[in-house]
Every structure is written in C-alpha cells, then in structure tokens.
Design an enzyme around this catalytic site. Sequence first.
Site, PDB file in Angstrom:
ATOM      1  N   TRP A  48      23.883 -55.224 -24.203  1.00 16.40           N
ATOM      2  CA  TRP A  48      24.763 -56.398 -23.519  1.00 16.40           C
ATOM      3  C   TRP A  48      24.299 -57.559 -23.097  1.00 16.40           C
ATOM      4  O   TRP A  48      25.042 -58.315 -22.670  1.00 16.40           O
ATOM      5  CB  TRP A  48      25.415 -55.088 -22.267  1.00 16.40           C
ATOM      6  CG  TRP A  48      25.985 -54.051 -22.962  1.00 16.40           C
ATOM      7  CD1 TRP A  48      25.897 -52.712 -22.516  1.00 16.40           C
ATOM      8  CD2 TRP A  48      27.081 -54.037 -24.012  1.00 16.40           C
ATOM      9  NE1 TRP A  48      26.642 -51.996 -23.199  1.00 16.40           N
ATOM     10  CE2 TRP A  48      27.429 -52.830 -24.181  1.00 16.40           C
ATOM     11  CE3 TRP A  48      27.767 -54.994 -24.896  1.00 16.40           C
ATOM     12  CZ2 TRP A  48      28.451 -52.257 -24.977  1.00 16.40           C
ATOM     13  CZ3 TRP A  48      28.587 -54.581 -25.589  1.00 16.40           C
ATOM     14  CH2 TRP A  48      28.981 -53.307 -25.981  1.00 16.40           C
TER      15      TRP A  48
ATOM     16  N   ASP B   4      30.618 -41.779 -14.922  1.00 16.88           N
ATOM     17  CA  ASP B   4      29.784 -41.105 -15.841  1.00 16.88           C
ATOM     18  C   ASP B   4      29.469 -39.821 -15.380  1.00 16.88           C
ATOM     19  O   ASP B   4      29.834 -39.210 -14.235  1.00 16.88           O
ATOM     20  CB  ASP B   4      28.822 -42.027 -16.256  1.00 16.88           C
ATOM     21  CG  ASP B   4      28.208 -41.750 -17.907  1.00 16.88           C
ATOM     22  OD1 ASP B   4      27.961 -40.612 -18.316  1.00 16.88           O
ATOM     23  OD2 ASP B   4      28.320 -42.780 -18.401  1.00 16.88           O
TER      24      ASP B   4
ATOM     25  N   GLY C  84      31.784 -37.809 -12.639  1.00 19.87           N
ATOM     26  CA  GLY C  84      32.516 -36.975 -13.304  1.00 19.87           C
ATOM     27  C   GLY C  84      32.538 -36.710 -14.565  1.00 19.87           C
ATOM     28  O   GLY C  84      31.900 -37.377 -15.517  1.00 19.87           O
ATOM     29  N   ASP C  85      33.302 -35.752 -15.355  1.00 22.53           N
ATOM     30  CA  ASP C  85      33.422 -35.751 -16.664  1.00 22.53           C
ATOM     31  C   ASP C  85      35.009 -36.051 -17.057  1.00 22.53           C
ATOM     32  O   ASP C  85      35.796 -35.642 -16.539  1.00 22.53           O
ATOM     33  CB  ASP C  85      33.429 -34.027 -16.828  1.00 22.53           C
ATOM     34  CG  ASP C  85      33.648 -33.565 -18.421  1.00 22.53           C
ATOM     35  OD1 ASP C  85      34.263 -34.245 -19.069  1.00 22.53           O
ATOM     36  OD2 ASP C  85      32.822 -32.784 -18.938  1.00 22.53           O
ATOM     37  N   PHE C  86      34.927 -37.188 -17.842  1.00 29.17           N
ATOM     38  CA  PHE C  86      36.204 -37.811 -18.092  1.00 29.17           C
ATOM     39  C   PHE C  86      37.381 -36.871 -18.972  1.00 29.17           C
ATOM     40  O   PHE C  86      38.506 -37.185 -18.788  1.00 29.17           O
ATOM     41  CB  PHE C  86      36.259 -39.163 -18.571  1.00 29.17           C
ATOM     42  CG  PHE C  86      35.374 -39.367 -19.721  1.00 29.17           C
ATOM     43  CD1 PHE C  86      35.345 -38.515 -20.795  1.00 29.17           C
ATOM     44  CD2 PHE C  86      34.494 -40.630 -19.786  1.00 29.17           C
ATOM     45  CE1 PHE C  86      34.776 -38.808 -21.985  1.00 29.17           C
ATOM     46  CE2 PHE C  86      33.797 -40.874 -20.932  1.00 29.17           C
ATOM     47  CZ  PHE C  86      33.720 -40.019 -22.040  1.00 29.17           C
TER      48      PHE C  86
ATOM     49  N   HIS D 157      34.374 -44.107 -30.295  1.00 21.46           N
ATOM     50  CA  HIS D 157      33.614 -44.009 -31.430  1.00 21.46           C
ATOM     51  C   HIS D 157      32.758 -42.780 -31.845  1.00 21.46           C
ATOM     52  O   HIS D 157      32.438 -42.169 -32.487  1.00 21.46           O
ATOM     53  CB  HIS D 157      32.897 -45.140 -31.922  1.00 21.46           C
ATOM     54  CG  HIS D 157      31.493 -45.334 -31.304  1.00 21.46           C
ATOM     55  ND1 HIS D 157      30.515 -45.964 -31.865  1.00 21.46           N
ATOM     56  CD2 HIS D 157      31.047 -44.674 -30.149  1.00 21.46           C
ATOM     57  CE1 HIS D 157      29.449 -46.030 -30.930  1.00 21.46           C
ATOM     58  NE2 HIS D 157      29.739 -45.354 -29.986  1.00 21.46           N
ATOM     59  N   ASP D 158      32.431 -41.942 -30.284  1.00 23.45           N
ATOM     60  CA  ASP D 158      31.941 -40.766 -30.207  1.00 23.45           C
ATOM     61  C   ASP D 158      32.769 -39.641 -30.643  1.00 23.45           C
ATOM     62  O   ASP D 158      32.095 -38.660 -30.934  1.00 23.45           O
ATOM     63  CB  ASP D 158      31.361 -40.536 -28.692  1.00 23.45           C
ATOM     64  CG  ASP D 158      30.387 -41.399 -28.412  1.00 23.45           C
ATOM     65  OD1 ASP D 158      29.626 -42.091 -29.107  1.00 23.45           O
ATOM     66  OD2 ASP D 158      30.065 -41.790 -27.050  1.00 23.45           O
TER      67      ASP D 158
HETATM   68  C1  SAM Z   1      27.828 -43.989 -26.410  1.00 18.39           C
HETATM   69  S1  SAM Z   1      27.542 -44.002 -24.523  1.00 18.39           S
HETATM   70  C2  SAM Z   1      28.221 -45.575 -24.247  1.00 18.39           C
HETATM   71  C3  SAM Z   1      27.677 -46.166 -22.917  1.00 18.39           C
HETATM   72  C4  SAM Z   1      28.399 -47.586 -22.458  1.00 18.39           C
HETATM   73  N1  SAM Z   1      29.775 -47.463 -22.318  1.00 18.39           N
HETATM   74  C5  SAM Z   1      27.735 -48.542 -23.684  1.00 18.39           C
HETATM   75  O1  SAM Z   1      28.632 -49.194 -24.477  1.00 18.39           O
HETATM   76  O2  SAM Z   1      26.696 -49.223 -23.395  1.00 18.39           O
HETATM   77  C6  SAM Z   1      28.915 -42.913 -24.123  1.00 18.39           C
HETATM   78  C7  SAM Z   1      28.669 -42.635 -22.686  1.00 18.39           C
HETATM   79  O3  SAM Z   1      29.729 -41.939 -22.191  1.00 18.39           O
HETATM   80  C8  SAM Z   1      29.151 -40.874 -21.313  1.00 18.39           C
HETATM   81  N2  SAM Z   1      30.144 -39.588 -21.364  1.00 18.39           N
HETATM   82  C9  SAM Z   1      29.877 -38.677 -22.390  1.00 18.39           C
HETATM   83  N3  SAM Z   1      30.876 -37.901 -22.092  1.00 18.39           N
HETATM   84  C10 SAM Z   1      31.357 -38.068 -20.982  1.00 18.39           C
HETATM   85  C11 SAM Z   1      32.254 -37.307 -20.056  1.00 18.39           C
HETATM   86  N4  SAM Z   1      32.590 -36.278 -20.551  1.00 18.39           N
HETATM   87  N5  SAM Z   1      32.415 -37.583 -19.045  1.00 18.39           N
HETATM   88  C12 SAM Z   1      32.069 -39.114 -18.407  1.00 18.39           C
HETATM   89  N6  SAM Z   1      31.022 -39.768 -19.185  1.00 18.39           N
HETATM   90  C13 SAM Z   1      30.793 -39.158 -20.361  1.00 18.39           C
HETATM   91  C14 SAM Z   1      28.039 -40.732 -21.700  1.00 18.39           C
HETATM   92  O4  SAM Z   1      26.987 -40.092 -20.670  1.00 18.39           O
HETATM   93  C15 SAM Z   1      27.376 -42.365 -22.006  1.00 18.39           C
HETATM   94  O5  SAM Z   1      26.948 -42.990 -21.082  1.00 18.39           O
END
Ligand code: SAM
Length: 360
Positions: free
Chosen positions: A179, A225, A250-252, A270-271
């Site tokens: 970033w 997050d 939280g867990d989104f 993308h994940d």
């Molecule tokens: C690939 S990383 C991207 C991080 C950031 N947005 C970036 O682009 O640098 C995915 C992010 O989603 C968060 N994440 C994954 N599952 C999640 C969930 N169920 N609830 C909240 N955050 C989550 C991970 O901890 C991580 O920080």
Amino acid sequence: MTKARGSLTVRRRKMSSTEDLDYPQLLFQYNNGFLVSKIMFTACELGVFDLLLESEGPLSSDAIAERLGTSASGMERLLDACVGLKLLGVEMKSEGAFYRNTELSNLYLTKSSPKSQYHNLMYYSKTVYLCWHYLTDAVRDGKNQYERAFGVSSKDLFEALYRSEEEMIKFMYGLNAIWSICGRDVIGAFDLSPFTIIYDLGGCAGGLAQECISLYPNSTVTIYDLPKVVQVAKERFVPPEERRITFHEGDFFKDPIPEADLYILARILHDWADDKCMQLLAKIHKACKPGGGVLLVETLLNEDKTGPLETQLYSMNMLVQAEGKERTPAEYSKLLAAAGFREIQVKKTGKLYDAILGRK
Ligand SMILES: C[S@@+](CC[C@H](N)C(=O)[O-])C[C@H]1O[C@@H](n2cnc3c(N)ncnc32)[C@H](O)[C@@H]1O
C-alpha cells in the site's frame, strides 16, 4: 501486392518460430524464474541491501561476508548474481570488486525505506514459495495446499493461514507493504470525499486505512477484522494517536456489520468462491446507508482472461493459498449487481491493483 505482403508476414513468422525452436531462450528464462526470485529473497534476508545502505561507500565482497557472517565464496557469487539482476552495482578497483545498491534496491529492498517491500518478499520466500512446491497437486485437487505444505487442516482458510501467531504477523507485514506503492492510486481512483464513515472490512494491518484518512481529511476508517488481527494491528501498526482510525473485532461472515457510508473490500473477494462473495456482499448491501457504496480493490484480469500475466500468476496463487481466484471486471460487476449494488464503475490504475465502486 496483398499476396506479397502476406507471404512476407508468413516468412517472418516462420523465421522467428524457427529461431525459438533452435534456441528456446524464452523457456530458459521461465525455467530460471524461481532462481531469480530466490537470489533476491536471499540477499534481502541476509541484509545485503541494508548493510550497503548504511555503509559509507561501496564494500568488497569479503567485507560484506564478514559483516553478515556468511561464507566468502557464497557471498561473492550472490553479489555477482545481484549485479546481473541490476539489484547491485559494482566498481572494479585495483583491490578488486566493490558493490553498492542501485536506486531500486535502496528504495524497495531495504528494511528502513518507507516504500520497503522487504516484508512482502520475506512472506513470498518463507510461505508462498513452500505452497508453490505443491502447485501440481493444487491443480489436480482444485484446492489450496496447506495440508501438504504445513500439515494443517485447510477447512477454515484463515485458521490455516494464521496457523501460528508468527505466521499471522508475517502475513500482516507482508500484505501491508504494497500500500506504500499502490495505496494512493486505489484510494484516489474515485472521489470518496462524500463518504465520511468508512469500514475497511478485512482491513488487516491498516495500510490502506492510513492512505484513506490522509487523502480524505473528513473521513474516519474502522478496521474490521478477526479479533487476533485487530489486536496486532493496534499493537504494532496503527499509532494510538491516530484517532481517525478505529477498530472493530468481528467475523464478517458470522457477526453483524455496522452501518456505514462506504465499505472497502481490498483483496477480500479474491480469497473466496462466488457463493461466499455473494453472501458477504449481500450482508454489506443490507448494512450500507442509502447513497453509500462499496469499493472493491483487486487486481483485474482482462475480460478474455488473456492477461495481465501478473494477475494470472496471482490467480494461480489464490489456488494454492486461498479458496478464491482473480476475476475480470465483468465478474466483479455481476457479483455486485446480484447483491443489489448499482452504478458500478471500474477504474484501472495502471499499477497492480484497480478499483471498482458500486452504489446502494
Ligand atoms: C487477503 S487479506 C487482505 C488484507 C487487506 N485488506 C489488504 O488488502 O492488505 C484478507 C483479510 O481479511 C481478514 N478476514 C478473513 N476472514 C475474515 C472474517 N471472517 N471476518 C473478518 N475479517 C476476515 C483477514 O484477517 C485479512 O486481514
């Protein structure tokens, strides 16, 4: 005339393919791709670029080997290879060769540079590289390779990615690095000034949140997050005096998403496979204020998926490391539209990451 020009083209095409067949330069280059990566990773890991930044002038290979505690013979070859890769410069003096950083390595490969990619490279070297050892299995199985590479279950993706606190911290540092190079471009791709309450969902270490508050003085950004990620972001990445960045654990997928003007999803969709993306986007649409929006930040494939190569490579990486894939603008737009977002606009930045804005 047309016929003559046509046959010339055919002859040229034949000539170049014969040349390629006589000596497949391109294939040799591809064959050596991982050797190149590993040389750069190793020089970073050993601290070659940091030492040369700190030193008053160019250093001999013996001096570098001594200061970094390596063999003289190994270091000399590593330095020469870095010269070949244009990561180092060399001066020949009567006493022998003296090495110095190039501008590129000073800026991006030293730990102390504000634009340092050191942590990203280390994540590639120590984690991504090991997953790619199982690329063939990933293609066969159609799924990530945490079980083979690290002996952990891949049932919960982020349990596998964060299989230890150390791994999670490496991931956070690694992902945050980009970033400082691409953050301003994606955050400035659209005028986001009308949105003041912003949630960065999966905001991780906060690199993008920092760019956002610096570009939009009236905005506040909440990093949403997983609890353990938020803890580390607070402790190590976001200074406590930064009052315009707040946190939400939280867990989104499972927990409520608070109301906001704008939700940023950077490298989140993308994940995940389409069904999970749909689930998340529908939940965001419900939480979003009317007139608000969602900003997707992703690397975009061409509509016909013929490129860009970097994005194609990253999509393979999503196969070995995640549950999703890189997508085209049309694929993201379709997901956004199905969740109820409209006025979808795509902005290519010319760098690695692009931006897509959808409105409620
Ligand atoms: C690939 S990383 C991207 C991080 C950031 N947005 C970036 O682009 O640098 C995915 C992010 O989603 C968060 N994440 C994954 N599952 C999640 C969930 N169920 N609830 C909240 N955050 C989550 C991970 O901890 C991580 O920080």
